[in-house]
Write a protein that holds these residues in place. Structure first.
Motif, PDB file in Angstrom:
ATOM      1  N   SER A  56       0.801  -1.176   0.171  1.00 46.53           N
ATOM      2  CA  SER A  56      -0.029   0.054  -0.065  1.00 46.53           C
ATOM      3  C   SER A  56       0.833   1.327   0.207  1.00 46.53           C
ATOM      4  O   SER A  56       2.043   1.107   0.417  1.00 46.53           O
ATOM      5  N   SER A  57       0.263   2.376  -0.686  1.00 47.55           N
ATOM      6  CA  SER A  57       1.006   3.532  -0.617  1.00 47.55           C
ATOM      7  C   SER A  57       1.404   3.914   0.734  1.00 47.55           C
ATOM      8  O   SER A  57       0.778   3.871   1.846  1.00 47.55           O
ATOM      9  N   SER A  77      -2.511  10.313  -2.449  1.00 48.02           N
ATOM     10  CA  SER A  77      -3.764   9.567  -2.754  1.00 48.02           C
ATOM     11  C   SER A  77      -3.478   9.151  -4.298  1.00 48.02           C
ATOM     12  O   SER A  77      -2.582   9.811  -5.006  1.00 48.02           O
ATOM     13  N   GLU A  78      -4.264   8.466  -4.709  1.00 46.93           N
ATOM     14  CA  GLU A  78      -4.393   8.198  -6.137  1.00 46.93           C
ATOM     15  C   GLU A  78      -4.403   9.345  -6.992  1.00 46.93           C
ATOM     16  O   GLU A  78      -5.231  10.404  -6.693  1.00 46.93           O
ATOM     17  N   PRO A  79      -3.966   9.489  -7.996  1.00 46.25           N
ATOM     18  CA  PRO A  79      -3.250   8.382  -8.524  1.00 46.25           C
ATOM     19  C   PRO A  79      -1.836   8.210  -8.542  1.00 46.25           C
ATOM     20  O   PRO A  79      -1.081   7.628  -8.932  1.00 46.25           O
ATOM     21  N   LYS A 112       1.648   7.414  -6.956  1.00 46.62           N
ATOM     22  CA  LYS A 112       2.061   6.466  -5.927  1.00 46.62           C
ATOM     23  C   LYS A 112       3.492   6.564  -5.646  1.00 46.62           C
ATOM     24  O   LYS A 112       4.056   5.786  -4.733  1.00 46.62           O
TER      25      LYS A 112
END
Length: 456
Positions: free
Chosen positions: A220-221, A308-310, A312
């Protein structure tokens, strides 16, 4: 060669994993693979006279080798779940504290006798901080000092070297899953093992991401911490450091509501360079020996950025800012706080005429050309907040060194045994993205070793 256990990385996680395995079963065949040097060969060429800045050694003696990046830290072991990682989320709060206390006992019995344990429990500074919108985090802190930390590592190595096979200058390139166990590659060479413990630290973050991609291990990031190292006269923080030594203080900024925190406080310490694969950043050390102490105290002010996305690549973001600093300053930049506030670049004359004598030969410059405005605004707010509990922090001559970056791994998906989806493959220490400190990393090594012993 075929081993019962291969440990990748001789940092605190790897060392304490090997130590605990040997305590439990001396018949285990264990190897520790380390890309850096043995402890006695870890010598940074910077001497402050002939060599004043980083020369980009092939293997950074500060970051790699027996003892890991923590070998030349000031040896602070914080016994707490309030900071230093989220190990407790995997193994439970009480177990995490118990393991950290066990690590402390080992350190004390291997050369740490006589060092002091500090605590924030019952401190009057809790109220003082709260009155000024600051939060003093709870912890007990064993301060070994860079010198005593080195002695402890020497003694641990002496105890392990005849029972564990250490391979230095051994850069692991790949891990391959076998039907029963794992194959560990160093270039074209390979060795097999039943259990594999990965403990590569923060400097191995890129490599760890590749291993997780190859073996389809979920991640996870994570975050990156950006900021500066502050250096000022030791007297300004002496009322805090004399009682607490390490004070972890958090401030929530008014403008962006970001958390800014103090980190790695070094009373009477020195500011140093750190080289992570060619990127030169700043850090701090301190010594227990009074003869090696200075008139200054230094500490980091860090702002944590979660993406957060996008997006990474949080580490890539931190690296780009560090490279910009290196581009402008040829390495680490130093700036007087007063110059920063006035919007001007520091020069050598103003720094030499200031009240704070720098302990690191850095390039005078302008940090506002390097750090994003949001980060810099938060740091300035924090300095003014700290000035209310330690008057003089916001003096013109306070020095700011930049940049300080704390890189974190993508957080690896591991269970309560710190085991990945592949049984027998464990990821511990700061390389897991779960721990961020000497005490948590060491405790994770003990935890995994006990699980391996119970499964044997």
């Amino acid at each position: 060669m075929k081993y019962d256990v291969i440990i990748i990385g001789a940092g605190p996680g790897g060392i304490f994993s090997a130590y605990e395995l040997i305590q439990g079963n001396r018949d285990l065949k264990i190897a520790v693979f380390e890309s850096g040097n043995p402890l006695e060969e870890r010598k940074c060429p910077i001497d402050g006279e002939k060599i004043k800045s980083c020369v980009n050694c092939k293997t950074c003696a500060i970051m790699s080798g027996f003892g890991g990046a923590g070998a030349f830290s000031d040896g602070k072991y914080n016994i707490t779940n309030d900071f230093g990682g989220t190990l407790y989320e995997h193994i439970g709060k009480q177990e995490a504290i118990s393991l950290m206390q066990y690590v402390d006992e080992i350190n004390v019995s291997h050369g740490g006798e006589g060092t002091k344990m500090y605590t924030t429990a019952g401190s009057k500074f809790h109220k003082l901080c709260l009155m000024n919108k600051l939060n003093l985090l709870n912890a007990s802190v064993r301060h070994l000092g860079t010198d005593i930390n080195y002695v402890v590592l020497e003694n641990l190595y002496d105890e392990l070297k005849d029972k564990v096979e250490f391979r230095f200058h051994h850069q692991v390139s790949q891990i391959e899953k076998l039907e029963e166990g794992y194959r560990v590659f160093c270039g074209e060479e390979s060795d097999d093992c039943v259990k594999c413990v990965v403990s590569v630290g923060r400097s191995g973050s890129k490599w760890m991401e590749q291993v997780c991609n190859d073996l389809k291990i979920p991640t996870s990031s994570n975050r990156v911490d950006l900021g500066v190292r502050v250096e000022l006269p030791a007297e300004i923080f002496s009322h805090l450091t004399d009682e607490l030594y390490e004070s972890k203080i958090v401030y929530r900024t008014e403008k962006f509501e970001d958390n800014v925190r103090t980190f790695c406080m070094n009373p009477h310490g020195i500011v140093v360079n750190e080289n992570t694969k060619g990127i030169v950043t700043v850090n701090g050390h301190s010594y227990e020996d009074p003869e090696k102490q200075t008139e200054n105290t230094n500490f980091a002010l860090l702002v944590a950025k979660h993406f957060s996305e996008p997006f990474k690549d949080s580490n890539g973001y931190g690296e780009s800012i560090a490279r910009l600093s290196n581009m402008l300053g040829g390495g680490v930049i130093v700036q007087r706080f007063g110059d920063l506030i006035r919007g001007r670049r520091s020069n050598r004359k103003r720094i030499e005429e200031g009240l704070v004598r720098p302990t690191l030969a850095a390039t005078p410059g302008d940090l506002s050309l390097v750090l994003p405005k949001r980060i810099l605004d938060g740091i300035i707010e924090m300095i003014y907040a700290l000035d209310k509990i330690a008057q003089g922090t916001a003096n013109d001559d306070t020095l700011l060194y930049g940049v300080e970056v704390k890189f974190y791994n993508m957080e690896v998906d591991i269970d309560e045994n710190l085991e990945t989806i592949h049984k027998g493959l464990y990821v511990i220490g700061d390389g897991s993205g779960v721990t961020h400190s000497l005490s948590h990393a060491s405790a994770s090594g003990v935890h995994v070793a006990r699980h391996i012993l119970n499964c044997s």
